[in-house]
Design a protein around this motif. Structure first.
Motif, PDB file in Angstrom:
ATOM      1  N   LEU A   1       0.704  -1.042  -0.024  1.00  0.00           N
ATOM      2  CA  LEU A   1       0.187   0.062   0.022  1.00  0.00           C
ATOM      3  C   LEU A   1       1.159   1.185   0.137  1.00  0.00           C
ATOM      4  O   LEU A   1       0.355   2.387  -0.922  1.00  0.00           O
ATOM      5  N   LYS A   2       2.239   1.628   0.615  1.00  0.00           N
ATOM      6  CA  LYS A   2       2.360   2.842   0.401  1.00  0.00           C
ATOM      7  C   LYS A   2       3.507   2.368  -0.358  1.00  0.00           C
ATOM      8  O   LYS A   2       3.558   3.760  -0.994  1.00  0.00           O
ATOM      9  N   ASN A   3       4.310   1.744  -0.892  1.00  0.00           N
ATOM     10  CA  ASN A   3       4.732   1.565  -2.217  1.00  0.00           C
ATOM     11  C   ASN A   3       3.521   2.090  -3.404  1.00  0.00           C
ATOM     12  O   ASN A   3       4.023   2.513  -4.034  1.00  0.00           O
ATOM     13  N   GLU A   4       2.611   1.494  -3.485  1.00  0.00           N
ATOM     14  CA  GLU A   4       1.377   2.394  -4.211  1.00  0.00           C
ATOM     15  C   GLU A   4       1.082   3.730  -4.479  1.00  0.00           C
ATOM     16  O   GLU A   4       0.616   4.476  -5.029  1.00  0.00           O
ATOM     17  N   THR A   5       1.520   4.176  -2.855  1.00  0.00           N
ATOM     18  CA  THR A   5       1.026   5.668  -2.524  1.00  0.00           C
ATOM     19  C   THR A   5       2.308   6.197  -3.529  1.00  0.00           C
ATOM     20  O   THR A   5       1.897   7.310  -3.208  1.00  0.00           O
ATOM     21  N   GLN A   6       3.690   6.248  -2.927  1.00  0.00           N
ATOM     22  CA  GLN A   6       4.700   6.659  -3.668  1.00  0.00           C
ATOM     23  C   GLN A   6       4.397   6.692  -5.398  1.00  0.00           C
ATOM     24  O   GLN A   6       5.600   7.599  -5.950  1.00  0.00           O
ATOM     25  N   ILE A   7       4.132   5.698  -5.858  1.00  0.00           N
ATOM     26  CA  ILE A   7       4.106   5.454  -7.087  1.00  0.00           C
ATOM     27  C   ILE A   7       3.008   6.911  -7.570  1.00  0.00           C
ATOM     28  O   ILE A   7       3.126   7.176  -8.598  1.00  0.00           O
ATOM     29  N   THR A   8       1.945   6.434  -7.062  1.00  0.00           N
ATOM     30  CA  THR A   8       1.156   7.408  -7.012  1.00  0.00           C
ATOM     31  C   THR A   8       1.540   8.746  -7.157  1.00  0.00           C
ATOM     32  O   THR A   8       1.253  10.257  -7.339  1.00  0.00           O
ATOM     33  N   LEU A   9       2.505   9.079  -5.814  1.00  0.00           N
ATOM     34  CA  LEU A   9       2.502  10.280  -5.643  1.00  0.00           C
ATOM     35  C   LEU A   9       3.822  11.277  -6.814  1.00  0.00           C
ATOM     36  O   LEU A   9       3.961  12.131  -7.233  1.00  0.00           O
ATOM     37  N   SER A  10       4.444   9.662  -7.329  1.00  0.00           N
ATOM     38  CA  SER A  10       5.660  10.331  -8.695  1.00  0.00           C
ATOM     39  C   SER A  10       4.980  10.624  -9.546  1.00  0.00           C
ATOM     40  O   SER A  10       4.984  11.394 -10.243  1.00  0.00           O
ATOM     41  N   GLU A  11       3.553   9.985 -10.111  1.00  0.00           N
ATOM     42  CA  GLU A  11       2.692  10.211 -10.718  1.00  0.00           C
ATOM     43  C   GLU A  11       2.048  11.313 -11.007  1.00  0.00           C
ATOM     44  O   GLU A  11       2.084  12.135 -11.947  1.00  0.00           O
ATOM     45  N   ILE A  12       1.674  11.919  -9.724  1.00  0.00           N
ATOM     46  CA  ILE A  12       1.652  13.171  -9.685  1.00  0.00           C
ATOM     47  C   ILE A  12       2.267  14.450  -9.995  1.00  0.00           C
ATOM     48  O   ILE A  12       1.587  15.304 -10.476  1.00  0.00           O
ATOM     49  N   LYS A  13       3.692  14.395  -9.669  1.00  0.00           N
ATOM     50  CA  LYS A  13       4.989  15.232  -8.990  1.00  0.00           C
ATOM     51  C   LYS A  13       4.671  15.246 -10.677  1.00  0.00           C
ATOM     52  O   LYS A  13       5.034  15.980 -11.671  1.00  0.00           O
ATOM     53  N   LYS A  14       4.746  13.799 -11.973  1.00  0.00           N
ATOM     54  CA  LYS A  14       5.476  14.288 -13.198  1.00  0.00           C
ATOM     55  C   LYS A  14       4.503  14.484 -14.028  1.00  0.00           C
ATOM     56  O   LYS A  14       4.555  15.963 -14.490  1.00  0.00           O
ATOM     57  N   ARG A  15       3.158  14.572 -13.167  1.00  0.00           N
ATOM     58  CA  ARG A  15       1.806  15.738 -13.814  1.00  0.00           C
ATOM     59  C   ARG A  15       1.719  16.794 -13.867  1.00  0.00           C
ATOM     60  O   ARG A  15       1.243  18.069 -14.388  1.00  0.00           O
ATOM     61  N   GLN A  16       2.611  17.161 -12.019  1.00  0.00           N
ATOM     62  CA  GLN A  16       2.776  18.625 -11.949  1.00  0.00           C
ATOM     63  C   GLN A  16       4.076  19.157 -12.910  1.00  0.00           C
ATOM     64  O   GLN A  16       3.249  20.869 -13.582  1.00  0.00           O
TER      65      GLN A  16
END
Length: 161
Positions: free
Chosen positions: A49-64
């Motif tokens: 769950l933590k890893n999935e959250t980090q992947i989501t965070l990296s995707e969101i930062k890329k989108r930013q």
């Protein structure tokens, strides 16, 4: 020394403990191993769950970053509005991440507490069942009556003191 009943009670107690130690150790070992595996699986699930959250965070930062390049091409008034939206999204993202981390940590702690309670209950139940079954198997009716009478006498002497 050999005629003292306390000596023989002590010797028989030591023999009794020695005889039931290995089966109880095996029973407890297998149940503890199962609980340990269950806890490890829960921890692995929380890490996923933590890893999935980090992947989501990296995707969101890329989108930013992509949004930032578009913002630079838009009029200065639009720049101000987008920056405000971006800061709000980042704040909400941080709040969401911190909430998920708190939930994951809370879930791990609760699972550890539940596992400890379950293990302690299982150990107690197993020990009591084994002791009862061994006493029932090893003692005939007269020995049971003698044991009860001796326990009553011992209890009476303890209560007097």
């Amino acid at each position: 020394m050999f005629s003292d009943p306390k000596f023989w009670i002590t010797i028989s107690f030591i023999i009794f403990i020695a005889l039931i130690f290995n089966p109880i150790r095996k029973i407890l070992g297998t149940s503890l191993d199962a609980k340990i595996k269950e806890i490890k699986d829960s921890i692995d699930e929380a890490e996923n769950l933590k890893n999935e959250t980090q992947i989501t965070l990296s995707e969101i930062k890329k989108r930013q970053n992509e949004v930032k390049t578009e913002i630079q091409e838009i009029h200065s008034n639009a720049n101000l509005k987008i920056k405000n939206l971006e800061s709000e999204a980042h704040k909400k993202l941080n709040e969401q991440i911190s909430k998920r981390e708190l939930m994951a940590n809370s879930k791990i702690e609760q699972m550890a507490r539940d596992a400890n309670i379950s293990i302690q209950k299982n150990i107690s139940d197993t020990s009591i069942k084994v002791a009862i079954s061994l006493i029932e198997e090893k003692l005939d009716d007269s020995e049971k009556k003698n044991l009860i009478n001796q326990s009553i006498k011992d209890l009476g002497s303890v209560l007097k003191n």
